[in-house]
Design an enzyme around this catalytic site. Structure first.
Site, mmCIF file in Angstrom:
data_model
loop_
_atom_site.group_PDB
_atom_site.id
_atom_site.type_symbol
_atom_site.label_atom_id
_atom_site.label_comp_id
_atom_site.label_asym_id
_atom_site.label_seq_id
_atom_site.Cartn_x
_atom_site.Cartn_y
_atom_site.Cartn_z
ATOM 1 N N HIS A 35 0.841 -11.966 8.521
ATOM 2 C CA HIS A 35 2.057 -12.380 7.819
ATOM 3 C C HIS A 35 2.473 -13.758 8.334
ATOM 4 O O HIS A 35 2.491 -13.989 9.545
ATOM 5 C CB HIS A 35 3.176 -11.352 8.062
ATOM 6 C CG HIS A 35 4.449 -11.720 7.368
ATOM 7 N ND1 HIS A 35 4.589 -11.588 5.997
ATOM 8 C CD2 HIS A 35 5.598 -12.250 7.824
ATOM 9 C CE1 HIS A 35 5.799 -12.017 5.655
ATOM 10 N NE2 HIS A 35 6.427 -12.418 6.741
ATOM 11 N N ASP A 77 5.844 -5.198 5.909
ATOM 12 C CA ASP A 77 5.777 -6.056 7.099
ATOM 13 C C ASP A 77 6.612 -5.507 8.263
ATOM 14 O O ASP A 77 7.205 -6.271 9.025
ATOM 15 C CB ASP A 77 6.229 -7.494 6.752
ATOM 16 C CG ASP A 77 5.379 -8.111 5.646
ATOM 17 O OD1 ASP A 77 4.170 -7.858 5.624
ATOM 18 O OD2 ASP A 77 5.938 -8.831 4.794
ATOM 19 N N LEU A 102 0.832 -1.207 0.000
ATOM 20 C CA LEU A 102 0.000 0.000 0.000
ATOM 21 C C LEU A 102 0.861 1.249 0.000
ATOM 22 O O LEU A 102 1.948 1.271 0.575
ATOM 23 C CB LEU A 102 -0.888 0.004 1.240
ATOM 24 C CG LEU A 102 -1.870 -1.166 1.334
ATOM 25 C CD1 LEU A 102 -2.551 -1.159 2.688
ATOM 26 C CD2 LEU A 102 -2.890 -1.097 0.214
#
Ligand code: GRF
Length: 212
Positions: A109, A145, A93
Protein backbone atom coordinates in the site's frame (compact mmCIF):
# COMPACT_ATOMS: atom_id res chain seq x y z
CA UNK A 1 7.80 -21.23 -1.62
CA UNK A 2 5.49 -20.74 -4.60
CA UNK A 3 4.34 -17.15 -4.98
CA UNK A 4 1.23 -16.10 -6.87
CA UNK A 5 1.04 -12.41 -7.70
CA UNK A 6 -2.29 -10.67 -8.31
CA UNK A 7 -2.21 -7.47 -10.36
CA UNK A 8 -4.55 -4.98 -12.01
CA UNK A 9 -2.39 -2.17 -13.33
CA UNK A 10 0.99 -1.20 -14.62
CA UNK A 11 2.84 -3.92 -12.76
CA UNK A 12 5.98 -2.10 -11.72
CA UNK A 13 5.94 -3.93 -8.38
CA UNK A 14 5.57 -7.22 -10.23
CA UNK A 15 8.54 -6.17 -12.38
CA UNK A 16 10.59 -5.51 -9.25
CA UNK A 17 9.83 -9.06 -8.10
CA UNK A 18 10.67 -10.51 -11.52
CA UNK A 19 13.96 -8.60 -11.63
CA UNK A 20 14.93 -9.70 -8.13
CA UNK A 21 14.15 -13.31 -8.91
CA UNK A 22 16.26 -13.12 -12.06
CA UNK A 23 19.13 -11.79 -9.93
CA UNK A 24 18.52 -14.66 -7.48
CA UNK A 25 17.63 -12.18 -4.74
CA UNK A 26 14.24 -13.61 -3.77
CA UNK A 27 15.66 -16.44 -1.69
CA UNK A 28 13.45 -19.53 -1.76
CA UNK A 29 10.51 -17.56 -3.20
CA UNK A 30 9.56 -18.71 -6.68
CA UNK A 31 7.22 -16.63 -8.83
CA UNK A 32 4.79 -19.26 -10.01
CA UNK A 33 1.82 -17.51 -11.57
CA UNK A 34 0.43 -14.02 -12.16
CA UNK A 35 -3.30 -13.46 -12.07
CA UNK A 36 -5.33 -10.42 -13.00
CA UNK A 37 -8.89 -9.15 -13.10
CA UNK A 38 -7.96 -6.75 -15.91
CA UNK A 39 -7.40 -8.74 -19.10
CA UNK A 40 -5.33 -6.11 -20.94
CA UNK A 41 -3.29 -4.57 -18.11
CA UNK A 42 0.41 -3.90 -18.61
CA UNK A 43 1.23 -6.04 -15.60
CA UNK A 44 0.09 -9.13 -17.52
CA UNK A 45 2.25 -8.10 -20.47
CA UNK A 46 5.23 -7.94 -18.10
CA UNK A 47 4.40 -11.43 -16.80
CA UNK A 48 4.16 -12.83 -20.34
CA UNK A 49 7.45 -11.24 -21.27
CA UNK A 50 9.07 -12.86 -18.25
CA UNK A 51 7.66 -16.22 -19.33
CA UNK A 52 5.46 -16.58 -16.25
CA UNK A 53 2.18 -18.47 -16.42
CA UNK A 54 -0.80 -16.13 -16.19
CA UNK A 55 -4.50 -16.38 -15.53
CA UNK A 56 -7.33 -13.93 -15.91
CA UNK A 57 -10.31 -13.84 -13.58
CA UNK A 58 -12.51 -10.97 -14.71
CA UNK A 59 -14.67 -9.80 -11.80
CA UNK A 60 -17.34 -8.71 -14.30
CA UNK A 61 -17.92 -12.38 -15.12
CA UNK A 62 -18.93 -13.10 -11.52
CA UNK A 63 -22.20 -12.32 -9.79
CA UNK A 64 -20.58 -11.55 -6.41
CA UNK A 65 -17.26 -11.26 -4.60
CA UNK A 66 -17.26 -14.81 -3.14
CA UNK A 67 -17.71 -16.31 -6.59
CA UNK A 68 -14.90 -14.14 -7.99
CA UNK A 69 -12.68 -15.11 -5.06
CA UNK A 70 -13.39 -18.80 -5.61
CA UNK A 71 -12.16 -18.44 -9.19
CA UNK A 72 -8.95 -16.86 -7.87
CA UNK A 73 -8.50 -19.61 -5.29
CA UNK A 74 -8.98 -22.32 -7.90
CA UNK A 75 -6.41 -20.79 -10.24
CA UNK A 76 -3.89 -20.15 -7.45
CA UNK A 77 -4.29 -23.69 -6.12
CA UNK A 78 -3.85 -25.11 -9.62
CA UNK A 79 -0.36 -23.57 -9.50
CA UNK A 80 0.34 -24.82 -5.94
CA UNK A 81 0.67 -21.30 -4.65
CA UNK A 82 1.81 -20.95 -1.01
CA UNK A 83 1.95 -17.15 -0.75
CA UNK A 84 -0.36 -14.66 -2.46
CA UNK A 85 1.06 -11.19 -3.15
CA UNK A 86 -1.29 -8.36 -4.04
CA UNK A 87 0.82 -6.01 -6.14
CA UNK A 88 -1.53 -3.28 -7.28
CA UNK A 89 -4.55 -5.61 -7.26
CA UNK A 90 -7.50 -3.27 -7.19
CA UNK A 91 -10.22 -5.56 -5.84
CA UNK A 92 -11.21 -6.05 -2.23
CA UNK A 93 -11.05 -9.73 -1.33
CA UNK A 94 -13.83 -11.59 0.42
CA UNK A 95 -13.21 -14.18 3.12
CA UNK A 96 -13.10 -16.98 0.55
CA UNK A 97 -9.56 -16.26 -0.59
CA UNK A 98 -8.32 -15.30 2.86
CA UNK A 99 -9.67 -18.53 4.35
CA UNK A 100 -7.99 -20.52 1.58
CA UNK A 101 -4.61 -18.87 2.31
CA UNK A 102 -4.71 -18.04 6.02
CA UNK A 103 -1.92 -15.63 7.00
CA UNK A 104 -0.47 -16.04 3.52
CA UNK A 105 -1.81 -13.02 1.65
CA UNK A 106 0.24 -9.80 1.63
CA UNK A 107 -0.48 -6.41 0.08
CA UNK A 108 1.59 -3.34 -0.76
CA UNK A 109 0.00 0.00 0.00
CA UNK A 110 1.45 3.41 -0.94
CA UNK A 111 0.99 5.09 2.43
CA UNK A 112 2.16 4.72 6.00
CA UNK A 113 -0.80 2.77 7.37
CA UNK A 114 -2.94 3.10 9.34
CA UNK A 115 -2.95 6.58 7.80
CA UNK A 116 -4.51 6.93 4.37
CA UNK A 117 -5.95 3.51 3.57
CA UNK A 118 -7.95 2.94 0.39
CA UNK A 119 -7.32 3.71 -3.25
CA UNK A 120 -6.25 7.36 -2.89
CA UNK A 121 -3.52 6.95 -0.27
CA UNK A 122 -0.87 9.05 -2.00
CA UNK A 123 -3.25 11.85 -2.95
CA UNK A 124 -4.65 11.98 0.60
CA UNK A 125 -1.19 12.08 2.16
CA UNK A 126 -0.24 14.88 -0.23
CA UNK A 127 -3.42 16.83 0.47
CA UNK A 128 -2.89 16.41 4.21
CA UNK A 129 0.49 18.13 3.67
CA UNK A 130 2.36 15.53 5.69
CA UNK A 131 6.14 15.87 5.80
CA UNK A 132 6.84 12.14 5.77
CA UNK A 133 5.05 9.64 3.54
CA UNK A 134 5.85 6.09 2.52
CA UNK A 135 4.59 2.61 1.86
CA UNK A 136 3.48 -0.40 3.86
CA UNK A 137 3.52 -4.14 3.25
CA UNK A 138 0.95 -5.88 5.40
CA UNK A 139 -0.89 -9.13 5.81
CA UNK A 140 -4.37 -8.88 4.38
CA UNK A 141 -7.36 -9.26 6.65
CA UNK A 142 -11.03 -8.67 5.94
CA UNK A 143 -10.76 -4.88 6.15
CA UNK A 144 -9.37 -2.48 3.58
CA UNK A 145 -5.64 -2.02 4.30
CA UNK A 146 -6.15 -2.90 7.96
CA UNK A 147 -4.10 -6.10 8.36
CA UNK A 148 -0.99 -6.60 10.50
CA UNK A 149 1.90 -4.44 9.29
CA UNK A 150 5.01 -6.35 8.21
CA UNK A 151 7.28 -3.52 7.07
CA UNK A 152 7.19 0.13 6.16
CA UNK A 153 9.48 2.52 4.34
CA UNK A 154 9.36 6.27 4.76
CA UNK A 155 10.18 9.02 2.28
CA UNK A 156 10.29 12.80 2.73
CA UNK A 157 7.67 15.04 1.18
CA UNK A 158 9.53 17.97 -0.36
CA UNK A 159 8.18 21.49 -0.64
CA UNK A 160 8.45 21.39 -4.42
CA UNK A 161 6.59 18.06 -4.76
CA UNK A 162 3.30 17.66 -6.52
CA UNK A 163 1.40 14.46 -5.87
CA UNK A 164 2.96 12.75 -8.91
CA UNK A 165 6.48 13.46 -7.70
CA UNK A 166 5.54 12.07 -4.31
CA UNK A 167 3.93 9.00 -5.92
CA UNK A 168 7.13 8.28 -7.85
CA UNK A 169 9.30 8.58 -4.73
CA UNK A 170 7.01 6.22 -2.81
CA UNK A 171 6.84 3.76 -5.70
CA UNK A 172 10.64 3.51 -5.82
CA UNK A 173 10.55 2.44 -2.15
CA UNK A 174 7.78 -0.06 -2.88
CA UNK A 175 10.04 -1.72 -5.43
CA UNK A 176 12.64 -2.25 -2.73
CA UNK A 177 10.34 -3.13 0.15
CA UNK A 178 8.01 -5.66 -1.48
CA UNK A 179 10.71 -8.04 -2.76
CA UNK A 180 12.49 -7.79 0.60
CA UNK A 181 9.31 -8.83 2.41
CA UNK A 182 8.54 -11.63 -0.04
CA UNK A 183 12.03 -12.97 0.51
CA UNK A 184 11.71 -12.70 4.28
CA UNK A 185 8.36 -14.52 4.25
CA UNK A 186 9.79 -17.25 2.01
CA UNK A 187 12.73 -17.61 4.39
CA UNK A 188 10.17 -17.99 7.18
CA UNK A 189 11.57 -14.98 9.00
CA UNK A 190 8.21 -13.23 9.28
CA UNK A 191 6.35 -14.21 12.41
CA UNK A 192 2.80 -13.14 13.09
CA UNK A 193 1.91 -12.83 16.77
CA UNK A 194 -1.62 -11.53 17.05
CA UNK A 195 -1.50 -8.15 15.30
CA UNK A 196 2.21 -7.79 15.80
CA UNK A 197 4.64 -8.96 13.15
CA UNK A 198 8.25 -9.73 13.94
CA UNK A 199 10.82 -10.02 11.18
CA UNK A 200 13.68 -12.20 12.34
CA UNK A 201 17.38 -11.72 11.58
CA UNK A 202 18.23 -10.70 8.07
CA UNK A 203 20.07 -13.31 6.02
CA UNK A 204 23.53 -12.30 4.80
CA UNK A 205 23.34 -10.49 1.48
CA UNK A 206 19.75 -9.35 1.93
CA UNK A 207 18.67 -5.77 2.38
CA UNK A 208 17.28 -5.03 5.84
CA UNK A 209 13.59 -4.35 6.14
CA UNK A 210 14.42 -0.72 6.66
CA UNK A 211 11.73 1.54 8.06
CA UNK A 212 13.55 4.85 7.87
C1 GRF B 1 1.24 0.73 -6.08
O1 GRF B 1 1.38 2.07 -5.67
C2 GRF B 1 0.69 -0.09 -4.96
O2 GRF B 1 1.11 0.32 -3.71
C3 GRF B 1 -0.79 0.14 -5.08
O3 GRF B 1 -1.03 0.17 -6.46
C4 GRF B 1 0.14 0.60 -7.13
C5 GRF B 1 0.47 -0.46 -8.13
O4 GRF B 1 1.51 -0.09 -8.99
N1 GRF B 1 -1.52 -0.88 -4.36
P1 GRF B 1 2.11 -1.17 -10.00
O5 GRF B 1 0.95 -1.79 -10.75
O6 GRF B 1 2.87 -2.18 -9.21
O7 GRF B 1 2.99 -0.37 -10.92
Amino acid sequence: MNVGVLVSGSGTNLQALIDREKRKELGPAKLTVVGSNVPDCSALARARLAGLPIFIADHRDHADRPSFDRALVEALRAHQVDLVVLAGFMRVLSGELLDAFPGRVVNIHPALLPAFPGVHGVRQAYDAAVKIAGCTVHFVDRGVDTGPIIAQAAVPVLDEDDDEALRARILAEEHRLLPAVVRAVAERRVVLEGRRVRVLGTAPGTEPLRTL
